[in-house]
Design an enzyme around this catalytic site. Structure first.
Site, PDB file in Angstrom:
ATOM      1  N   CYS A   1      -2.646   8.823   2.450  1.00 43.28           N
ATOM      2  CA  CYS A   1      -2.246   8.527   1.072  1.00 43.28           C
ATOM      3  C   CYS A   1      -3.415   8.687   0.092  1.00 43.28           C
ATOM      4  CB  CYS A   1      -1.634   7.143   0.983  1.00 43.28           C
ATOM      5  SG  CYS A   1      -2.599   5.907   1.811  1.00 43.28           S
TER       6      CYS A   1
ATOM      7  N   GLU B 110       0.884  -1.175   0.000  1.00 45.08           N
ATOM      8  CA  GLU B 110       0.000   0.000   0.000  1.00 45.08           C
ATOM      9  C   GLU B 110       0.911   1.211   0.000  1.00 45.08           C
ATOM     10  OE1 GLU B 110      -3.035  -0.275  -0.532  1.00 45.08           O
ATOM     11  OE2 GLU B 110      -3.465  -2.342   0.015  1.00 45.08           O
TER      12      GLU B 110
END
Ligand code: ADP
Length: 474
Positions: free
Chosen positions: A281, A247
């Site tokens: 993010c 990720e």
């Protein structure tokens, strides 16, 4: 405040001679010291996880489910303590820390159920007296490396499915925020998770990463962090052909079309951009606004920003806390200065008073869709706005990135929305909303934003290996 952090290796809480200090991002005061793991402690942690795997991989799904539910119960009981700890070492507002605990809890509850649903496939055979089927078995020992931005949630999103799948692991939290991780693994043991199923090391990140990647006993690496470090870890995991779940970073476009509900879009932008001070993010990083609604959009946005109170995250009245460190503060300042040098205009800047690593909200009217601020993850409360003329231009700007994690589109025109859904090169899309991450749905990116998915049905599959069986009983 003088917290003491130890490593967890098997059933042992381990202290080391060398320690590292953890700071509060607002006061810049030391809040505690933590044992400093390096190669040896990490090797021991892998051995402990490997030993525990023998029994844990064979354990019954219903039992693992019960343990997860007990962990959830303890986390719920400790909600306030955990939230205070997150704010203390990470800096975000206490309200956001409470939400983070709730979000983490939703994953524990979800995977408590999913552990009972690890179904295989029965395949109709083409021969008589033959049965063919696939089983899904735990992959084995898992290395878990997590960041500081959501110190509890990013770790729980990995540990909960790991336990549900019957895997064991070694977790390395960020050295900026190890105490939240420590508290969580304490609760796991208190809930009855057998010793060795989860081990915790922190300290020399590079040395720890090297051991975890090189070990043949470690079968999977699940990482959340920067694309830069993710690529290094991918290379290090290649020689042992590990399963990887990555990720990584994002550079989310936030597209406001001419027929969007501008009030909704402005509110959503504030929610995604200022959540965790922009240190997420999936937060909007490039705001693309159709030139025909640009002024109207700004007039909706600026009053909302003026209401945000910035300061110590522990203060109940504060909505926006500090960024994580001085280094981050300087990096964000440099990005903004470079953008201004390149011709951007400062449209709005909030007042900031107080110490630590506070960064004020800044809105920039960008001259062109290029430059450092366009291509990098800002990770701060900076709002660069780019004008576009028509959907083709918006799409071109939006896809002009090596990242492909999240994208947002605001429009009330179904044709327009469908155009973007089909063509945006992103793993997750929010259409007229920004709340795109939850326990029951897939989270993950394309391009250099990552590999694999967390959450939802797919999340547990990452921790399982398929074993195909062809059985002749002639
Ligand atoms: P962030 O910008 O979120 O800090 P990083 O990628 O630097 O992202 O860090 C994410 C996690 O990766 C943290 O736990 C950090 O300590 C760890 N990390 C950083 N460098 C390495 C490395 N070379 N090997 C292993 N882990 C690392």
């Amino acid at each position: 405040m003088n917290l003491k952090g130890r490593l967890l290796i098997g059933a042992e809480w381990v202290e080391t001679e060398k320690t590292f200090e953890v700071l509060n991002p607002y006061s810049q005061q030391v809040i505690g010291s933590f044992a400093f793991a390096t190669t040896q402690e990490t090797e021991e942690a892998v051995i402990a996880a490997h030993l525990a795997l023998l029994d844990f991989a064979d354990s019954l799904p219903g039992w693992r489910s019960e343990i997860l539910l007990k962990i959830a119960h303890l986390v719920r009981e400790q909600r306030e303590e955990l939230a205070q700890l997150i704010t203390l070492e990470q800096g975000k507002s206490i309200h956001e820390s409470r939400s983070e605990v709730d979000y983490a809890l939703s994953f524990i509850n979800w995977y408590a159920e999913e552990s009972k649903r690890i179904y295989g496939d029965v395949v109709p055979s083409n021969k008589p007296n033959q049965r063919q089927f696939s089983l899904f078995q735990p992959i084995g020992v898992v290395a878990i490396i997590t960041p500081w931005n959501f110190p509890l949630a990013m770790m729980v999103r990995k540990i909960a499915p790991m336990i549900a799948a019957g895997c064991t692991g070694v977790v390395k939290p960020s050295e900026e925020t190890p105490f939240t991780a420590l508290r969580f693994v304490e609760l796991c043991l208190q809930a009855g998770l057998p010793a060795g199923v989860i081990n915790l090391v922190a300290g020399d990140a590079k040395a720890i990463g090297e051991v975890l990647c090189a070990s043949k006993q470690v079968k999977m690496l699940t990482f959340t962090g920067s694309t830069l470090v993710g690529k290094q870890l991918l290379a290090k995991a290649a020689p042992t052909v590990k399963r990887v779940c990555m990720e990584l970073g994002g550079n989310a476009p936030f597209i406001v079309c001419k027929d969007a509900d501008l009030e909704l879009a402005a509110r959503a932008l504030v929610a995604t951009k200022l959540r965790n001070g922009g240190q997420s993010c999936i937060c909007a990083n490039r705001i693309l606004v159709d030139e025909s609604v640009y002024e109207r959009f700004l007039s909706q946005l600026l009053p909302l920003l003026q209401q945000i109170k910035i300061g110590d995250g522990a203060d109940e009245s504060v909505q926006l806390g500090p960024v994580i460190s001085r280094v981050a503060q300087r990096r964000i300042g440099a990005l903004v200065n470079k953008a201004l040098d390149d011709g951007a205009q400062l449209v709005y800047q909030s007042e900031v008073e107080g110490g630590g690593c506070l960064v004020g909200i800044q809105v920039l009217a960008m001259r062109a869709a290029q430059g450092d601020i366009f291509s990098s993850e800002i990770f701060g409360p900076i709002i660069p706005i780019y004008k576009f003329n028509g959907r083709e231009e918006a799409l071109k700007i939006a896809n002009d990135s090596d990242y492909g994690l999240a994208a947002y589109v605001f429009s009330n025109n179904a044709q327009e929305i469908n155009y973007f859904i089909n063509r945006l090169e992103y793993g997750m899309l929010g259409v007229n909303e920004v709340g795109i991450s939850s326990a029951h749905t897939s989270f993950g990116g394309v391009k250099e934003s990552g590999l694999g998915r967390e959450g939802g049905r797919r999340g547990i599959m990452e921790f399982l290996e398929e074993k195909f069986v062809s059985w002749n009983f002639n």
